[in-house]
Design a protein around this motif. Structure first.
Motif, mmCIF file in Angstrom:
data_model
loop_
_atom_site.group_PDB
_atom_site.id
_atom_site.type_symbol
_atom_site.label_atom_id
_atom_site.label_comp_id
_atom_site.label_asym_id
_atom_site.label_seq_id
_atom_site.Cartn_x
_atom_site.Cartn_y
_atom_site.Cartn_z
ATOM 1 N N PRO A 314 0.842 -1.200 0.000
ATOM 2 C CA PRO A 314 0.000 0.000 0.000
ATOM 3 C C PRO A 314 0.872 1.243 0.000
ATOM 4 O O PRO A 314 2.053 1.198 0.373
ATOM 5 N N CYS A 315 0.305 2.350 -0.397
ATOM 6 C CA CYS A 315 1.038 3.615 -0.307
ATOM 7 C C CYS A 315 1.222 3.947 1.165
ATOM 8 O O CYS A 315 0.262 4.102 1.908
ATOM 9 N N ASN A 343 -2.715 -5.688 -10.800
ATOM 10 C CA ASN A 343 -3.424 -4.448 -10.525
ATOM 11 C C ASN A 343 -2.478 -3.423 -9.915
ATOM 12 O O ASN A 343 -1.864 -3.654 -8.868
ATOM 13 N N SER A 345 -3.020 -0.881 -8.301
ATOM 14 C CA SER A 345 -3.435 -0.393 -6.980
ATOM 15 C C SER A 345 -2.669 -1.050 -5.849
ATOM 16 O O SER A 345 -2.650 -0.533 -4.719
ATOM 17 N N ASP A 346 -2.020 -2.167 -6.146
ATOM 18 C CA ASP A 346 -1.277 -2.894 -5.110
ATOM 19 C C ASP A 346 0.200 -2.517 -5.066
ATOM 20 O O ASP A 346 0.956 -3.119 -4.296
ATOM 21 N N ASN A 351 0.487 3.818 -6.431
ATOM 22 C CA ASN A 351 -0.871 3.825 -5.886
ATOM 23 C C ASN A 351 -1.093 4.979 -4.910
ATOM 24 O O ASN A 351 -2.136 5.066 -4.266
ATOM 25 N N CYS A 352 -0.109 5.869 -4.779
ATOM 26 C CA CYS A 352 -0.291 7.066 -3.971
ATOM 27 C C CYS A 352 -1.071 8.107 -4.764
ATOM 28 O O CYS A 352 -1.216 8.007 -5.993
ATOM 29 N N THR A 353 -1.576 9.116 -4.082
ATOM 30 C CA THR A 353 -2.237 10.226 -4.762
ATOM 31 C C THR A 353 -1.208 11.292 -5.098
ATOM 32 O O THR A 353 -0.079 11.275 -4.615
ATOM 33 N N THR A 357 0.538 8.071 -12.661
ATOM 34 C CA THR A 357 0.957 6.668 -12.720
ATOM 35 C C THR A 357 0.883 6.183 -14.162
ATOM 36 O O THR A 357 -0.155 6.315 -14.819
ATOM 37 N N ASN A 372 1.549 -3.463 -15.359
ATOM 38 C CA ASN A 372 0.430 -3.396 -14.426
ATOM 39 C C ASN A 372 -0.687 -2.561 -15.038
ATOM 40 O O ASN A 372 -0.469 -1.795 -15.984
ATOM 41 N N SER A 375 -7.576 0.675 -12.426
ATOM 42 C CA SER A 375 -8.140 2.008 -12.230
ATOM 43 C C SER A 375 -7.115 3.014 -11.737
ATOM 44 O O SER A 375 -7.339 4.226 -11.838
ATOM 45 N N ARG A 376 -6.014 2.557 -11.189
ATOM 46 C CA ARG A 376 -5.010 3.488 -10.683
ATOM 47 C C ARG A 376 -4.130 4.068 -11.783
ATOM 48 O O ARG A 376 -3.417 5.051 -11.573
#
Length: 477
Positions: A314-315, A343, A345-346, A351-353, A357, A372, A375-376
């Motif tokens: 995770p971020c 994915n 997102s992992d 996967n940070c804001t 990306t 990868n 949605s991210r």
């Protein structure tokens, strides 16, 4: 950080053996079509002889209204023996007139003619009707193999952006393995810093210092803790990434780049044993203009930061805080999505804001098999085919022949989302030259709203394949 998973270069040693003795990669004789046409005469070699002049007359004068008055004024002008004669050809849409020269004149010899014309108080200006050419292909010998820049299907439409922007005046920090000196890139390198704090991983005999050069990331089996305990040659990853952004272009050697007038600031945070969040996060803070304890402040902060790195997690709060600090300073942070066909997102820090990306596409404008997705993903850029030894279906850039320590400079083909991200960092530089006041959010919007759809990928590739020319045209200077 598992660098190798972000630049998959299967059998790298075998790929390097394909290099020519000159230090330039061998190109297949017929496997790939050549790129755009060679430079047109005049595009980079000065103007040809001038055959016509454009003359503007001041508003309200007889010549501004009447072709006959133009003819009369030309005929009435005194002309020294041997001087070139001019002849009225036609009126132009602006009200100016086009004059023919009796004989072609070299650009350097026009002064007498234009001086004679502008001596008339009614003349506003006199100029050559210069020959304009399409933007010619760079003369870098490996450019015809750089499909990622120009090919209509899978390329990023970069040459059509160059008439408006080349990245001049913009600096991109590359947080990576450092920089191995390369003559095709040196002129665009500015001083960076080494943030690798572990001397063993750093391989340069100490921890943090101002030497941002890459001493090599090679390791023998068991040198580093798992999962970095296997033997690998040096990757020269940071040098390859930097060359995609700003290798010198149209200099008759090597490769071209996306933002060839931009500057690159190498910030070393990846060593033989990968990198740590603390080192990478502080490298980002420093590169973007923040202060780091016991490290001199960056005298020339960058406006764009490229991070072709990551790991499955995770971020973290620390990563997010570091990224947010850069964003508050108006810095655009570009991150590779990862190469696990999973994915995005992992995978951090993609996967940070507050980051862009980037997924990778192949030469057919499809998601690369390793990239990868999900949605991210914000945008997709050329990353190469992958799946074997690096070759012309991958991304060519500046490289080094050394298996351990730096050796002779060369050029190499790598693939991965690590190669896709610098295309977007360079595009951000093109946008910032066009309008230096753009915010990171506006840069991301310009890139994503002008992207070309990738129907085979659907929503898994973000907005689609980046289009440099459309993005640059969308921005008001």
């Amino acid at each position: 950080m598992n660098l190798s998973r972000y630049t998959r270069t299967a059998a790298l040693a075998a790929a390097l053996s394909a290099l020519l003795g000159t230090g330039v990669l061998a190109a297949p004789a017929t496997a790939h079509p050549a790129g755009p046409a060679a430079p047109s005469p005049g595009s980079d070699h000065g103007q040809p002889e001038v055959r016509r002049l454009i003359v503007g007359y001041k508003p309200g004068t007889a010549q501004a209204r009447s072709d006959a008055a133009v003819r009369k004024s030309i005929e009435a002008q005194p002309q020294a023996a041997g001087e070139q004669a001019v002849r009225f050809e036609r009126r132009l849409a602006t009200g100016a007139v086009l004059l023919d020269l009796k004989e072609p004149v070299a650009p350097g010899d026009l002064h007498k003619i234009t001086s004679r014309l502008t001596a008339d108080k009614d003349v506003a200006y006199a100029q050559p009707d210069a020959t304009v050419y399409p933007m010619a292909a760079p003369d870098d010998p490996l450019y015809p193999l750089q499909w990622d820049l120009y090919e209509e299907r899978g390329g990023m439409n970069v040459p059509d952006a160059w008439p408006l922007s080349t990245g001049k005046g913009v600096q991109v920090a590359v947080i990576d393995s450092g920089y191995a000196t390369h003559s095709d890139l040196d002129a665009n390198i500015v001083d960076g810093y080494d943030f690798v704090s572990d001397p063993k991983s750093a391989r340069d005999g100490d921890g943090r210092d101002d030497n941002y050069h890459d001493p090599g990331t090679w390791r023998l089996e068991g040198y580093c803790p798992a999962p970095f305990d296997h033997a690998v040659p040096s990757s020269w990853h940071g040098t390859h990434v930097a060359g995609t952004i700003a290798a010198q272009t149209n200099n008759g050697k090597g490769v071209a780049s996306t933002a060839y007038d931009a500057k690159v600031q190498p910030v070393r945070a990846l060593g033989a044993c990968g990198g740590t969040e603390a080192d990478i996060g502080e490298a980002l803070i420093w590169a973007s203009g923040g202060s780091v304890p016991d490290v001199p402040d960056n005298p020339a902060p960058s406006k764009v930061v490229n991070m072709s790195l990551g790991y499955k997690a995770p971020c973290s709060p620390f990563f997010q805080d570091s990224i947010n600090a850069a964003a508050r300073r108006g810095v655009t942070v570009v991150v590779s999505a990862g190469n696990d066909n999973a994915n995005a997102s992992d995978y951090a820090p993609g996967n940070c804001t507050n980051v862009i990306t980037v997924a990778a596409s192949n030469r057919n404008a499809e998601r690369a098999q390793y990239s990868n997705y999900g949605s991210r993903i914000d945008i997709t850029a050329p990353g190469g085919k992958g799946g074997g030894i690096g070759g012309p279906d991958d991304i060519g850039s500046t490289y080094n022949q050394g298996k351990t320590d730096p050796g002779r400079e060369t050029y190499g083909y790598l693939y991965g989302t690590s190669m896709a991200a610098p295309h977007i960092s360079a595009l951000a530089a093109l946008l910032l030259q066009r309008n230096p006041n753009l915010t990171p959010a506006q840069i991301e919007q310009a890139i994503t709203t002008t992207a070309r759809p990738m129907p085979s990928c659907g929503s898994n590739c973000g907005a689609g394949l980046a289009d440099a020319a459309k993005a640059v045209r969308s921005v008001r200077p």
